[in-house]
Each structure stands twice: as structure tokens, then as C-alpha cells.
Design a protein around this motif. Structure first.
Motif, PDB file in Angstrom:
ATOM      1  N   LEU A 304      25.592  33.908  43.350  1.00  0.00           N
ATOM      2  CA  LEU A 304      25.842  32.476  43.204  1.00  0.00           C
ATOM      3  C   LEU A 304      26.767  31.970  44.301  1.00  0.00           C
ATOM      4  CD1 LEU A 304      26.153  32.104  39.336  1.00  0.00           C
ATOM      5  CD2 LEU A 304      24.524  30.932  40.811  1.00  0.00           C
ATOM      6  N   SER A 305      27.736  32.780  44.659  1.00  0.00           N
ATOM      7  CA  SER A 305      28.641  32.405  45.745  1.00  0.00           C
ATOM      8  C   SER A 305      27.860  32.175  47.031  1.00  0.00           C
ATOM      9  CB  SER A 305      29.688  33.502  45.939  1.00  0.00           C
ATOM     10  OG  SER A 305      30.539  33.196  47.022  1.00  0.00           O
ATOM     11  N   ALA A 306      26.962  33.083  47.350  1.00  0.00           N
ATOM     12  CA  ALA A 306      26.168  32.942  48.568  1.00  0.00           C
ATOM     13  C   ALA A 306      25.253  31.731  48.505  1.00  0.00           C
ATOM     14  CB  ALA A 306      25.348  34.219  48.792  1.00  0.00           C
ATOM     15  N   ARG A 307      24.711  31.474  47.332  1.00  0.00           N
ATOM     16  CA  ARG A 307      23.789  30.352  47.183  1.00  0.00           C
ATOM     17  C   ARG A 307      24.517  29.020  47.352  1.00  0.00           C
ATOM     18  NH1 ARG A 307      19.540  29.751  42.081  1.00  0.00           N
ATOM     19  NH2 ARG A 307      18.130  28.254  43.098  1.00  0.00           N
ATOM     20  N   ILE A 308      25.714  28.923  46.762  1.00  0.00           N
ATOM     21  CA  ILE A 308      26.506  27.687  46.903  1.00  0.00           C
ATOM     22  C   ILE A 308      26.954  27.521  48.347  1.00  0.00           C
ATOM     23  CG2 ILE A 308      28.645  26.512  46.230  1.00  0.00           C
ATOM     24  CD1 ILE A 308      28.380  27.941  43.494  1.00  0.00           C
ATOM     25  N   ALA A 309      27.342  28.613  48.990  1.00  0.00           N
ATOM     26  CA  ALA A 309      27.827  28.547  50.370  1.00  0.00           C
ATOM     27  C   ALA A 309      26.775  28.030  51.328  1.00  0.00           C
ATOM     28  CB  ALA A 309      28.311  29.923  50.810  1.00  0.00           C
ATOM     29  N   ALA A 310      25.499  28.171  50.940  1.00  0.00           N
ATOM     30  CA  ALA A 310      24.406  27.722  51.807  1.00  0.00           C
ATOM     31  C   ALA A 310      24.123  26.228  51.693  1.00  0.00           C
ATOM     32  CB  ALA A 310      23.142  28.505  51.478  1.00  0.00           C
ATOM     33  N   ILE A 311      24.808  25.526  50.747  1.00  0.00           N
ATOM     34  CA  ILE A 311      24.587  24.095  50.566  1.00  0.00           C
ATOM     35  C   ILE A 311      25.276  23.310  51.690  1.00  0.00           C
ATOM     36  CG2 ILE A 311      24.967  22.115  49.029  1.00  0.00           C
ATOM     37  CD1 ILE A 311      25.010  24.082  46.699  1.00  0.00           C
ATOM     38  N   ARG A 312      24.599  22.307  52.184  1.00  0.00           N
ATOM     39  CA  ARG A 312      25.207  21.439  53.203  1.00  0.00           C
ATOM     40  C   ARG A 312      26.503  20.834  52.681  1.00  0.00           C
ATOM     41  NH1 ARG A 312      26.188  16.465  54.107  1.00  0.00           N
ATOM     42  NH2 ARG A 312      25.223  15.844  52.133  1.00  0.00           N
ATOM     43  N   GLY A 313      27.524  20.854  53.503  1.00  0.00           N
ATOM     44  CA  GLY A 313      28.805  20.258  53.136  1.00  0.00           C
ATOM     45  C   GLY A 313      29.811  21.234  52.558  1.00  0.00           C
ATOM     46  N   VAL A 314      29.386  22.464  52.271  1.00  0.00           N
ATOM     47  CA  VAL A 314      30.311  23.465  51.725  1.00  0.00           C
ATOM     48  C   VAL A 314      30.968  24.227  52.871  1.00  0.00           C
ATOM     49  CG1 VAL A 314      30.508  25.592  50.374  1.00  0.00           C
ATOM     50  CG2 VAL A 314      29.086  23.696  49.549  1.00  0.00           C
ATOM     51  N   ASP A 315      32.278  24.305  52.850  1.00  0.00           N
ATOM     52  CA  ASP A 315      33.025  25.021  53.874  1.00  0.00           C
ATOM     53  C   ASP A 315      33.194  26.493  53.515  1.00  0.00           C
ATOM     54  OD1 ASP A 315      34.947  25.041  56.268  1.00  0.00           O
ATOM     55  OD2 ASP A 315      36.241  25.785  54.661  1.00  0.00           O
ATOM     56  N   SER A 316      33.562  26.769  52.252  1.00  0.00           N
ATOM     57  CA  SER A 316      33.762  28.156  51.841  1.00  0.00           C
ATOM     58  C   SER A 316      33.601  28.287  50.337  1.00  0.00           C
ATOM     59  CB  SER A 316      35.159  28.649  52.252  1.00  0.00           C
ATOM     60  OG  SER A 316      36.181  27.971  51.525  1.00  0.00           O
ATOM     61  N   VAL A 317      33.247  29.488  49.906  1.00  0.00           N
ATOM     62  CA  VAL A 317      33.186  29.850  48.494  1.00  0.00           C
ATOM     63  C   VAL A 317      33.875  31.200  48.353  1.00  0.00           C
ATOM     64  CG1 VAL A 317      31.740  30.232  46.470  1.00  0.00           C
ATOM     65  CG2 VAL A 317      30.968  28.667  48.267  1.00  0.00           C
ATOM     66  N   ARG A 318      34.825  31.279  47.431  1.00  0.00           N
ATOM     67  CA  ARG A 318      35.544  32.532  47.219  1.00  0.00           C
ATOM     68  C   ARG A 318      35.580  32.866  45.733  1.00  0.00           C
ATOM     69  NH1 ARG A 318      38.222  30.282  51.681  1.00  0.00           N
ATOM     70  NH2 ARG A 318      38.564  31.788  53.382  1.00  0.00           N
ATOM     71  N   SER A 319      35.564  34.150  45.452  1.00  0.00           N
ATOM     72  CA  SER A 319      35.717  34.594  44.067  1.00  0.00           C
ATOM     73  C   SER A 319      37.143  34.322  43.599  1.00  0.00           C
ATOM     74  CB  SER A 319      35.427  36.091  43.959  1.00  0.00           C
ATOM     75  OG  SER A 319      36.448  36.836  44.611  1.00  0.00           O
ATOM     76  N   ARG A 320      37.346  34.425  42.305  1.00  0.00           N
ATOM     77  CA  ARG A 320      38.681  34.198  41.742  1.00  0.00           C
ATOM     78  C   ARG A 320      39.734  35.042  42.474  1.00  0.00           C
ATOM     79  NH1 ARG A 320      39.929  32.945  36.376  1.00  0.00           N
ATOM     80  NH2 ARG A 320      37.804  33.525  35.771  1.00  0.00           N
ATOM     81  N   GLU A 321      39.462  36.329  42.617  1.00  0.00           N
ATOM     82  CA  GLU A 321      40.442  37.231  43.229  1.00  0.00           C
ATOM     83  C   GLU A 321      40.664  36.889  44.696  1.00  0.00           C
ATOM     84  OE1 GLU A 321      37.732  38.155  41.519  1.00  0.00           O
ATOM     85  OE2 GLU A 321      38.722  38.712  39.633  1.00  0.00           O
ATOM     86  N   GLU A 322      39.591  36.588  45.396  1.00  0.00           N
ATOM     87  CA  GLU A 322      39.715  36.233  46.810  1.00  0.00           C
ATOM     88  C   GLU A 322      40.482  34.934  46.985  1.00  0.00           C
ATOM     89  OE1 GLU A 322      35.474  38.132  48.395  1.00  0.00           O
ATOM     90  OE2 GLU A 322      35.576  36.053  47.691  1.00  0.00           O
ATOM     91  N   ALA A 323      40.172  33.937  46.170  1.00  0.00           N
ATOM     92  CA  ALA A 323      40.844  32.638  46.279  1.00  0.00           C
ATOM     93  C   ALA A 323      42.311  32.742  45.917  1.00  0.00           C
ATOM     94  CB  ALA A 323      40.149  31.613  45.392  1.00  0.00           C
ATOM     95  N   ALA A 324      42.620  33.507  44.867  1.00  0.00           N
ATOM     96  CA  ALA A 324      44.015  33.658  44.456  1.00  0.00           C
ATOM     97  C   ALA A 324      44.846  34.269  45.575  1.00  0.00           C
ATOM     98  CB  ALA A 324      44.102  34.510  43.194  1.00  0.00           C
ATOM     99  N   ALA A 325      44.283  35.244  46.256  1.00  0.00           N
ATOM    100  CA  ALA A 325      45.010  35.894  47.341  1.00  0.00           C
ATOM    101  C   ALA A 325      45.077  35.006  48.587  1.00  0.00           C
ATOM    102  CB  ALA A 325      44.346  37.229  47.688  1.00  0.00           C
ATOM    103  N   PHE A 326      43.935  34.416  48.968  1.00  0.00           N
ATOM    104  CA  PHE A 326      43.875  33.660  50.221  1.00  0.00           C
ATOM    105  C   PHE A 326      44.651  32.352  50.135  1.00  0.00           C
ATOM    106  CE2 PHE A 326      41.909  30.947  53.449  1.00  0.00           C
ATOM    107  CZ  PHE A 326      41.892  31.810  54.541  1.00  0.00           C
TER     108      PHE A 326
END
Length: 405
Positions: A304-326
Motif C-alpha cells: 500500500l505504501s508503494a501504491r500511494i507513493a505512485a500517486i501524483r502529488g505525493v512526496d513520500s510515504v513512510r511506515s509508522r516506524e520509519e516516520a517516527a524515526a525520520f
């Protein structure tokens, strides 16, 4: 010295003011100075310390104001939006209650150390968070006429300031904040430390260099000049920047993510939360460039992350753990995915849930990394600091308390 959230601060030895100018994209200052509207700021740009800093992500009001007054990111203080989904109660709610705050504020600890502290904020949604645990003056321009000694540490605010309570959708609401700050600092019992926080009504409607934007910064410049003349050390920063969020025809460029996910997975299977949401949606329609998504159990997060990331206008998609850290966010208060939009795009839930009728000018908003750069300006030269390092807006209190003689 006091120690707050792992950082040490000297007690203020001269009147100290930290100002959070809501939505202050650095170009607002550039343009107002270039157009000759801000003589005080022009002088400070030469005689003071001028930096750019990064705000916290999401680049919204509550997370950043609380980072500024705690000196740490949301992963420590816990305020990760204006709005959240409380998993424990299965309820979406505002994040205005101090129960969400996980760290003490610098303001409260300064007051506990015997310093007199005052807080003036434009909107009342921030007041209880900013004033949590603090002995001193704390009120909002929005409800200045309701201030009491018991609740706010001051009464008769309207009489003190000499202005009627402005509309929450006006430049005057921020002017009230500055006017109140000048009056408090003029009082014989003036505060040792003062925090002023404005509203971004003007910035949501007017781009840098436009007539109304320049007028706002001209007004602000006059009040800051008065505070400077009183001997105040002033740090000016912002909670976030601001950008146009439109297509080429001027219509809002919106990704209605809940509609997309409902089409993919079925209605009611996911929940999109927009942390920009607050009671004051007329000027932005609850549309910002950051969203968090709760997925059903067993969902293929990576797919789902990859699918959302492919939508026009999306800059980034991160999982909970990735987003919390980044992004330095509390993992237990965000969804399974964090979606950030590109500079010109905002994220909505469902088209039917957003009332854009109040937008009388092309949409300007914030929330993403494209609104992360903010000014960090001190009206004195700071000492003992590597000016080439990365600064955050929540370094403001460190600069004025620890690095100004």
C-alpha cells in the motif's frame, strides 16, 4: 540555571521575548524589508543574528509551538498534530488538552525558578498547552475579554491593550498579541520572559510581497521595535512556512486520500487523519500536506505504501516506524502510514467532507517538508554558537537565554 528535557538554560537576566510568527515563510521578511516596510527588521538583519531553521514535521501549529516552548521534538513532548485519532477510545479529537503533553515547558520551569513569565497567544486552542504547569500570565487574544486572575493570571485585558477583541479571522487578532506584549512589558511589573504566538490568517490568504502581507509585517515591525527600545532581547521564529497549493487554474490541488483508499480496499477499512484539523478551517478547509493513515489488520503495508507513493502529488510515504524515526514523532500517536504531499498539493479525506466555500482566494497551506524552512532571528549577536550548524525553531530559547550577553 534550569534543566528542561535534557537541555540547560540560564535564567533570564534581561527582558526576553520569544515570538512565533505563525506561517512565516522566510520570503515574507525578505519582501517586506525589500519594499521598505520593516525598518526595525532591516536594522536587525545587520546588527543581530539571522538564521534559517527547520521546524518540526508535520509543519502545523500545535507541534511546533510546543517544540519551541519545550526545546525538543514531538517524539519527546508528544504533541504530533492539532488533531489525532485516539486508538484507546476509538475517537478522533483535538489535541488541545494538556493531558497529551508528555514534557514540561521551559516557561513553566522558568516560573518555578522564580522568574515572572507571560504568554499571549492568538487562538485559545494553544493557551492551555502553552501555559500548562506555569505560574504567571497566560491568555489568548481570541478570548481576551474572558480573562480572569484565577484562570489567566490577569484580568481587564481589553482595557489594558486598548483594542476590542478582534475576529479570529483577521490580521487584528495577531496585532492584539503584539499590542498586549508591549503593554505587559511597559508595566512596572513587566515579565522576565514573554512568549508571543500569532495566527497565520494573513499568510493563508496573501503571498509574500503582496500589499496585505507587507501591511501585516509593517504592523509587526512597529511593535517589535517598541519591545527592542524597552531593552528586550527578542528571538523571532515561526511554526511553519506557507505555500500555494493550487493547480494552474487556481483551484486547490487536492488528493482526497480517503476516497482513494475506499476505492481500493472498501469503505470503512482505513482511516485517514489530517493533523491540520482545528476549529478554524475557513482559510484552509482542513487541507494540509501531511496525513496519517490507519490500516486494517493484516494489510500489506509495504504494498500500500508503494501504491500511494505512485500517486501524483505525493512526496513520500513512510511506515509508522520509519516516520517516527525520520520525523521525530511519537510512534503511538500516528497511523500505520505517514503520507507527505509535494509542495503544491494538499491531502484531504473525502471530497464530501471538506467545505471549501470559505476560500475566497487560491488556497495556501502547509504541513509538509516544503514548509519546513523558517526564520530564526535574534536582535542581538549570539556568542558561543556554530552558526553553520543545522538550527531548529525550538533552539530559540537556547539562543536568547544562553548565548546573548
Amino acid at each position: 540555571m534550569i534543566r528542561v528535557n535534557g537541555r540547560s538554560y540560564r535564567l533570564a537576566h534581561q527582558p526576553t521575548v520569544v515570538v512565533c510568527v505563525d506561517g512565516c515563510e522566510p520570503d515574507y521578511i525578505v519582501q517586506s524589508v525589500a519594499h521598505g516596510h520593516t525598518p526595525w527588521m532591516k536594522e536587525v538583519l545587520t546588527s543581530g543574528t539571522v538564521l534559517t531553521a527547520d521546524c518540526v514535521i508535520p509543519s502545523f501549529t500545535n507541534p511546533n509551538n510546543l517544540s519551541i516552548v519545550t526545546g525538543v521534538p514531538p517524539s519527546v513532548h508528544g504533541i504530533c498534530g492539532n488533531y489525532l485519532f485516539d486508538v484507546a477510545t476509538d475517537t478522533e479529537m483535538m489535541m488541545n488538552d494538556p493531558k497529551w503533553l508528555r514534557a514540561p515547558t521551559i516557561l513553566a520551569e522558568l516560573a518555578n525558578a522564580g522568574q515572572s513569565v507571560a504568554v499571549v497567544t492568538a487562538k485559545d486552542k494553544l493557551r492551555k498547552l502553552l501555559g500548562h504547569g506555569m505560574k504567571g500570565v497566560c491568555f489568548s487574544a481570541e478570548k481576551a475579554d474572558e480573562a480572569t486572575l484565577e484562570e489567566n493570571g490577569i484580568d481587564e485585558v481589553v482595557e489594558l491593550v486598548g483594542m476590542p477583541v478582534p475576529s479570529v479571522y483577521s490580521a487584528e487578532l495577531s496585532e492584539f498579541v503584539f499590542a498586549a506584549g508591549v503593554e505587559l512589558m511597559s508595566h512596572e511589573r513587566r515579565p522576565d520572559v514573554m512568549y508571543l504566538s500569532t495566527t497565520d490568517y494573513v499568510q493563508h490568504k496573501h503571498a509574500p510581497g503582496t500589499e496585505d502581507a507587507d501591511a501585516f509585517y509593517r504592523m509587526m515591525d512597529g511593535y517589535l521595535g517598541k519591545l527592542d527600545a524597552m531593552g528586550c532581547v527578542i528571538a523571532l521564529t515561526a511554526d511553519h512556512g506557507m505555500n500555494a497549493k493550487t493547480r494552474m487554474d487556481g483551484a486547490p490541488d487536492v488528493l482526497y486520500l480517503q476516497d482513494v483508499l475506499d476505492a481500493w480496499l472498501g469503505a470503512g477499512q482505513t482511516r485517514v487523519i489530517l493533523p491540520i484539523t482545528d476549529p478554524y478551517v475557513v482559510h484552509h478547509g482542513a487541507l494540509g500536506s501531511f496525513a496519517t493513515v490507519y490500516l486494517p489488520k493484516g494489510a500489506d503495508v509495504a504494498a500500500l505504501s508503494a501504491r500511494i507513493a505512485a500517486i501524483r502529488g505525493v512526496d513520500s510515504v513512510r511506515s509508522r516506524e520509519e516516520a517516527a524515526a525520520f520525523f521525530e514523532l511519537p510512534a503511538d500517536r500516528i497511523g500505520d502510514l505517514v503520507v507527505v504531499a509535494e509542495r503544491s498539493t494538499v491531502i484531504g479525506t473525502s471530497a464530501s467532507r471538506h467545505d471549501l466555500s470559505g476560500l475566497d482566494v487560491p488556497l495556501r497551506s502547509h504541513g509538509g517538508v516544503s514548509e519546513q524552512r523558517v526564520p530564526l532571528i535574534v536582535n542581538r549577536k549570539v556568542k558561543g554558537v556554530d552558526l553553520d550548524r543545522r538550527f531548529r525553531n525550538f533552539d530559540a530559547f537556547d539562543l536568547v537565554l544562553n548565548h546573548v550577553d
